[in-house]
Design a protein around this motif. Structure first.
Motif, PDB file in Angstrom:
ATOM      1  N   UNK A  95       0.831  -1.209   0.000  1.00 40.45           N
ATOM      2  CA  UNK A  95       0.000   0.000   0.000  1.00 40.45           C
ATOM      3  C   UNK A  95       0.865   1.258   0.000  1.00 40.45           C
ATOM      4  N   UNK A  96       2.032   1.192   0.648  1.00 43.75           N
ATOM      5  CA  UNK A  96       2.929   2.351   0.671  1.00 43.75           C
ATOM      6  C   UNK A  96       3.527   2.607  -0.709  1.00 43.75           C
ATOM      7  N   UNK A 137      10.621 -10.424  -2.670  1.00 41.99           N
ATOM      8  CA  UNK A 137       9.584 -11.444  -2.549  1.00 41.99           C
ATOM      9  C   UNK A 137       8.333 -10.776  -2.005  1.00 41.99           C
ATOM     10  N   UNK A 138       7.181 -11.148  -2.553  1.00 40.94           N
ATOM     11  CA  UNK A 138       5.903 -10.617  -2.093  1.00 40.94           C
ATOM     12  C   UNK A 138       5.271 -11.629  -1.151  1.00 40.94           C
ATOM     13  N   UNK A 139       4.871 -11.161   0.020  1.00 46.14           N
ATOM     14  CA  UNK A 139       4.261 -12.023   1.031  1.00 46.14           C
ATOM     15  C   UNK A 139       2.844 -11.537   1.291  1.00 46.14           C
ATOM     16  N   UNK A 140       1.883 -12.425   1.151  1.00 41.05           N
ATOM     17  CA  UNK A 140       0.484 -12.072   1.364  1.00 41.05           C
ATOM     18  C   UNK A 140       0.179 -11.966   2.851  1.00 41.05           C
ATOM     19  N   UNK A 141      -0.726 -11.045   3.197  1.00 38.49           N
ATOM     20  CA  UNK A 141      -1.136 -10.846   4.584  1.00 38.49           C
ATOM     21  C   UNK A 141      -2.461 -11.562   4.808  1.00 38.49           C
ATOM     22  N   UNK A 142      -2.501 -12.429   5.811  1.00 37.25           N
ATOM     23  CA  UNK A 142      -3.703 -13.231   6.047  1.00 37.25           C
ATOM     24  C   UNK A 142      -4.351 -12.975   7.403  1.00 37.25           C
ATOM     25  N   UNK A 143      -4.002 -11.870   8.067  1.00 37.30           N
ATOM     26  CA  UNK A 143      -4.512 -11.667   9.433  1.00 37.30           C
ATOM     27  C   UNK A 143      -5.674 -10.685   9.508  1.00 37.30           C
ATOM     28  N   UNK A 144      -6.304 -10.382   8.386  1.00 36.54           N
ATOM     29  CA  UNK A 144      -7.422  -9.451   8.398  1.00 36.54           C
ATOM     30  C   UNK A 144      -7.073  -8.084   7.851  1.00 36.54           C
ATOM     31  N   UNK A 185      -3.980  -7.255   1.730  1.00 32.29           N
ATOM     32  CA  UNK A 185      -2.841  -6.698   1.017  1.00 32.29           C
ATOM     33  C   UNK A 185      -1.631  -7.607   1.077  1.00 32.29           C
ATOM     34  N   UNK A 186      -0.465  -7.015   0.941  1.00 32.04           N
ATOM     35  CA  UNK A 186       0.774  -7.791   0.928  1.00 32.04           C
ATOM     36  C   UNK A 186       1.931  -6.922   1.389  1.00 32.04           C
TER      37      UNK A 186
END
Length: 305
Positions: free
Chosen positions: A102-103, A129-136, A139-140
């Motif tokens: 997002x930044x 490396x792109x890491x997906x966010x799964x905690x609510x 984004x990534x």
């Protein structure tokens, strides 16, 4: 008294006055540049600042990532409590060195296609490396591979050399992969016991337990602790604007003052720089910025949070 003309010269003077005020009231560490000013700069005009970078000039995306990382925290030298200073630095040292997508979106706000192209190329070139966010949060996050693979080696190689070799090879062979199924892990000679080791170490997160074939998301150790700070900081910005009596609008001077004087600034948020989280809110579409005769202001965009 006549009205103040909204000319380029007057706007420049307003920004200079705002910057002077912030430097006096809340000094930043040396060599820190405003993230918010950067969002108005063409990234392709940024010049390298050292001889080494002149020889191997990094891509514009690399400049942006480095710029965001360098502006994440307020200096602990501002603290008078040695105990709080030590505990804050210790906590920060355990957090992963990442940038929110997002930044980057905030910096590439008017050319999102270019951002996607540069992210894709950087992944294929094994720079990030792109890491997906799964905690609510959704984004990534973006992490530079040099840091990521060094952390992987320091964490696993000595105690689990065979697992390290197998997982390291799998990641390098799939530079853009954000997740792996259990079958893919087992095909790379990573057993169920090894899966548990990687999950406990923070390099994998189980994200799908409903299907017959489990799916694991690639992760980075202690990401959850950092995301907790980001989530509460983002909520603070949105709530502060929502509670404003001036149509969900506040000047940045006002926001900065509220942020650094809040009781959670050092204890819960560990001295996170407000500019860092404002860029996240801006790129995430939660708020917009605009200049007025009194300086830089922020307002809610209407996107729910």
């Amino acid at each position: 008294m006549g009205l103040v003309k909204n000319t380029p010269q007057s706007r420049k003077k307003q920004v200079e006055n705002l910057t002077s005020y912030l430097n006096k009231t809340h000094p930043r560490p040396a060599k820190t540049v405003s993230l918010l000013n950067q969002s108005n700069v063409n990234l392709h005009t940024i010049e390298p600042s050292s001889t080494e970078s002149l020889i191997t000039k990094p891509s514009d995306l690399q400049h942006a990532i480095a710029h965001i990382k360098d502006n994440m925290w307020r200096s602990t030298e501002l603290l008078s409590s040695e105990k709080l200073k030590v505990s804050t630095e210790h906590f920060r040292s355990a957090l992963p060195n990442i940038v929110l997508k997002s930044q980057l979106t905030g910096l590439y706000r008017f050319n999102p296609t270019l951002l996607e192209q540069e992210l894709f190329k950087a992944c294929q070139d094994a720079k990030i490396r792109i890491i997906l966010i799964n905690n609510g949060l959704g984004g990534s996050v973006i992490i530079e591979n040099e840091y990521f693979y060094d952390l992987l080696q320091r964490t696993l190689q000595k105690e689990y050399p065979e697992l390290y070799d197998a997982f390291n090879s799998l990641l390098r062979e799939n530079p853009a992969a954000t997740s792996f199924t259990q079958d893919e892990l087992q095909a790379a000679t990573i057993s169920q016991e090894s899966e548990r080791i990687l999950v406990n170490a923070g390099f994998l997160t189980l994200c799908n337990t409903t299907s017959q074939d489990k799916t694991f998301t690639v992760c980075i150790p202690n990401l959850g602790s950092l995301l907790k700070i980001i989530k509460q900081a983002r909520k603070w910005v949105v709530d502060s604007l929502r509670q404003s009596k001036n149509k969900s609008t506040l000047s940045e001077v006002n926001l900065q003052s509220r942020w650094v004087h809040s009781k959670d600034f050092w204890v819960k948020n560990k001295g996170l720089d407000l500019s860092w989280i404002l860029l996240d809110c801006y790129g995430g579409g939660y708020c917009n910025k605009f200049m007025s005769p009194t300086g830089l202001h922020w307002k809610l965009s209407g996107k729910s949070y």
